[in-house]
Design a protein around this motif. Structure first.
Motif, mmCIF file in Angstrom:
data_model
loop_
_atom_site.group_PDB
_atom_site.id
_atom_site.type_symbol
_atom_site.label_atom_id
_atom_site.label_comp_id
_atom_site.label_asym_id
_atom_site.label_seq_id
_atom_site.Cartn_x
_atom_site.Cartn_y
_atom_site.Cartn_z
ATOM 1 N N GLY A 1 0.804 -1.183 -0.003
ATOM 2 C CA GLY A 1 0.004 -0.034 -0.095
ATOM 3 C C GLY A 1 0.892 1.272 -0.034
ATOM 4 N N GLY A 2 0.005 2.400 -0.066
ATOM 5 C CA GLY A 2 0.908 3.588 -0.021
ATOM 6 C C GLY A 2 0.998 4.199 -1.510
ATOM 7 N N ALA A 3 1.050 3.513 -2.515
ATOM 8 C CA ALA A 3 1.248 3.877 -3.927
ATOM 9 C C ALA A 3 0.064 4.328 -4.456
ATOM 10 C CB ALA A 3 2.056 2.688 -4.651
ATOM 11 N N ASP A 4 -0.150 5.129 -5.590
ATOM 12 C CA ASP A 4 -1.016 5.485 -6.106
ATOM 13 C C ASP A 4 -1.783 4.327 -7.046
ATOM 14 O OD1 ASP A 4 -0.131 5.334 -8.988
ATOM 15 O OD2 ASP A 4 1.341 6.889 -8.322
ATOM 16 N N ASP A 5 -2.972 4.333 -7.350
ATOM 17 C CA ASP A 5 -3.730 3.316 -8.168
ATOM 18 C C ASP A 5 -3.039 2.888 -9.251
ATOM 19 O OD1 ASP A 5 -5.618 3.416 -5.955
ATOM 20 O OD2 ASP A 5 -7.069 4.583 -7.196
ATOM 21 N N GLN A 6 -2.392 3.527 -10.146
ATOM 22 C CA GLN A 6 -1.699 3.093 -11.210
ATOM 23 C C GLN A 6 -0.661 2.448 -10.966
ATOM 24 O OE1 GLN A 6 -1.104 6.446 -13.593
ATOM 25 N NE2 GLN A 6 -3.241 6.474 -14.349
ATOM 26 N N GLN A 7 0.181 2.578 -9.884
ATOM 27 C CA GLN A 7 1.279 1.725 -9.516
ATOM 28 C C GLN A 7 0.900 0.496 -8.768
ATOM 29 O OE1 GLN A 7 3.894 4.710 -7.569
ATOM 30 N NE2 GLN A 7 4.794 5.179 -9.495
ATOM 31 N N ARG A 8 0.005 0.528 -7.972
ATOM 32 C CA ARG A 8 -0.429 -0.629 -7.352
ATOM 33 C C ARG A 8 -0.461 -1.825 -7.918
ATOM 34 N NH1 ARG A 8 -4.757 1.106 -3.264
ATOM 35 N NH2 ARG A 8 -4.446 -1.275 -2.102
ATOM 36 N N PRO A 9 -0.201 -2.862 -7.435
ATOM 37 C CA PRO A 9 -0.145 -4.250 -8.224
ATOM 38 C C PRO A 9 -1.839 -4.873 -7.952
ATOM 39 C CG PRO A 9 0.930 -4.688 -6.160
ATOM 40 C CD PRO A 9 0.459 -3.304 -6.223
ATOM 41 N N LEU A 10 -2.041 -5.663 -8.745
ATOM 42 C CA LEU A 10 -3.442 -6.474 -8.828
ATOM 43 C C LEU A 10 -3.310 -7.539 -7.756
ATOM 44 C CD1 LEU A 10 -6.307 -6.947 -9.878
ATOM 45 C CD2 LEU A 10 -5.389 -8.210 -11.721
ATOM 46 N N HIS A 11 -4.245 -7.518 -6.699
ATOM 47 C CA HIS A 11 -4.228 -8.692 -5.926
ATOM 48 C C HIS A 11 -5.267 -9.531 -6.123
ATOM 49 C CE1 HIS A 11 -1.921 -5.536 -3.382
ATOM 50 N NE2 HIS A 11 -1.569 -6.655 -2.761
ATOM 51 N N ILE A 12 -4.932 -10.848 -6.504
ATOM 52 C CA ILE A 12 -6.197 -11.958 -6.969
ATOM 53 C C ILE A 12 -6.151 -12.725 -5.498
ATOM 54 C CG2 ILE A 12 -6.668 -13.667 -8.491
ATOM 55 C CD1 ILE A 12 -4.746 -12.493 -10.349
ATOM 56 N N VAL A 13 -7.558 -12.956 -5.358
ATOM 57 C CA VAL A 13 -8.044 -13.704 -4.148
ATOM 58 C C VAL A 13 -8.627 -14.999 -4.900
ATOM 59 C CG1 VAL A 13 -9.654 -14.146 -2.343
ATOM 60 C CG2 VAL A 13 -8.397 -11.998 -2.619
ATOM 61 N N TRP A 14 -7.989 -16.240 -4.556
ATOM 62 C CA TRP A 14 -8.481 -17.497 -5.278
ATOM 63 C C TRP A 14 -9.215 -18.504 -4.201
ATOM 64 C CZ3 TRP A 14 -5.886 -22.584 -5.314
ATOM 65 C CH2 TRP A 14 -6.747 -23.423 -6.269
ATOM 66 N N PRO A 15 -10.305 -18.387 -4.064
ATOM 67 C CA PRO A 15 -11.087 -19.585 -3.262
ATOM 68 C C PRO A 15 -11.296 -21.043 -3.999
ATOM 69 C CG PRO A 15 -12.753 -18.065 -4.199
ATOM 70 C CD PRO A 15 -11.462 -17.452 -4.727
ATOM 71 N N HIS A 16 -10.740 -21.680 -3.387
ATOM 72 C CA HIS A 16 -10.272 -22.971 -4.121
ATOM 73 C C HIS A 16 -12.023 -23.749 -4.655
ATOM 74 C CE1 HIS A 16 -10.287 -27.335 -4.513
ATOM 75 N NE2 HIS A 16 -10.950 -27.203 -3.295
ATOM 76 N N ARG A 17 -12.866 -23.461 -3.787
ATOM 77 C CA ARG A 17 -14.233 -23.898 -4.185
ATOM 78 C C ARG A 17 -15.128 -22.565 -4.127
ATOM 79 N NH1 ARG A 17 -14.383 -28.990 -6.134
ATOM 80 N NH2 ARG A 17 -16.641 -28.943 -5.627
ATOM 81 N N TRP A 18 -15.462 -22.220 -5.475
ATOM 82 C CA TRP A 18 -16.290 -20.769 -5.661
ATOM 83 C C TRP A 18 -17.758 -21.192 -5.463
ATOM 84 C CZ3 TRP A 18 -15.615 -16.180 -4.782
ATOM 85 C CH2 TRP A 18 -16.198 -15.102 -5.110
#
Length: 296
Positions: free
Chosen positions: A279-296
């Motif tokens: 955190g702390g960076a602007d939106d364009q620099q922040r990485p995409l965080h992916i949440v992967w629930p095993h059983r959706w």
């Protein structure tokens, strides 16, 4: 010591799990059926495996998913019934949503209850999966017109534990911009967790040292990363060098820190989000965080 792994529905997450176990654990024997027509697999696979699994005096552990009717297999193959039997639940049929409830569907949940009664260790991939199954047994058995079995939850629960679905995480440090890795080091130093820098650089937490086979080893001893009675989670395998990782470790990396120093940091720099290690960076620099629930 030989581990016999039987998977009646060899596809998707079922395949991922047994393939990883076979790769990481020594002396495994794998017996499978293709991942199609799961209703038929659940009802008839025990008879198939009873005829097609070779007899061996080397087997010590039987690991299978809840698709298999373990009670039938143990009865048809007494030699396999004598093994330490580990049953893994990817999902459970007591709460699995169906378009239309029919009496004939009762057999699938009933098969899983019978399998639990026969198993020595029952493993679930989440606390919700475990609790939804155990607390639904009483209501589910009331579907039987009369002479209903009693106290099944209290019989099965002591065997149960949670081991989150293991997945592989690649080392992604080489893809991270320099300013991201620098900021990540800064955030980790604020938490006073210097030991976590190397694993966290691969977006992994910093757990204690464990061998890749310790997950199944814990099943042999009857304990595991989550004990249904103590509520404690054990350490996860170490960072980039390890090939097996519990899904729950992702939450550890992003868990909030309630220390005084962290509160001070948030007062001085409102942009810092303790739940976001980058955190702390602007939106364009922040990485995409992916949440992967095993059983959706």
């Amino acid at each position: 010591m030989s581990i016999l792994i039987i998977e009646a529905f060899y596809g998707g997450s079922h395949k991922q799990l047994v393939d990883l176990l076979q790769e990481e654990l020594e002396d495994c024997v794998l017996s499978t059926l293709p991942a199609k027509k799961w209703h038929w697999r659940a009802r008839t696979s025990a008879l198939y495996f009873s005829q097609n699994v070779p007899i061996s005096e080397q087997y010590r552990i039987l690991f299978t998913s809840s698709v298999l009717n373990l009670a039938e297999l143990a009865a048809l193959r007494p030699d396999l019934g004598k093994l330490k039997k580990i049953l893994y639940f990817h999902e459970n049929q007591l709460v699995y949503p169906v378009k239309k409830s029919q009496e004939r569907d009762f057999q699938y949940g009933y098969n899983q209850i019978l399998s639990c009664l026969v198993a020595d260790v029952v493993v679930f991939n989440s606390v919700f999966n475990m609790e939804s199954f155990l607390t639904s047994i009483g209501k589910f058995m009331k579907l039987i017109p009369d002479h209903r079995p009693k106290n099944l939850e209290s019989i099965i629960r002591p065997k149960c534990q949670v081991i989150y679905f293991p997945i592989r995480f690649p080392d992604v440090r080489r893809f991270m911009p320099k300013h991201k890795t620098t900021h990540l080091k800064t955030m980790l130093s604020l938490k006073g967790n210097a030991a976590a820098v190397a694993p966290a650089m691969a977006l992994l937490p910093a757990p204690e040292h464990r061998g890749p086979a310790d997950g199944l080893q814990s099943l042999r001893s009857g304990s595991g990363p989550y004990d249904a009675h103590s509520g404690l989670e054990a350490a996860q395998p170490e960072g980039p060098g390890s090939s097996v990782m519990q899904v729950s470790a992702l939450t550890q990396a992003n868990s909030s820190d309630n220390s005084d120093s962290h509160h001070e940091d948030r007062k001085q720099n409102p942009a810092v989000n303790p739940c976001d290690p980058l955190g702390g960076a602007d939106d364009q620099q922040r990485p995409l965080h992916i949440v992967w629930p095993h059983r959706w």
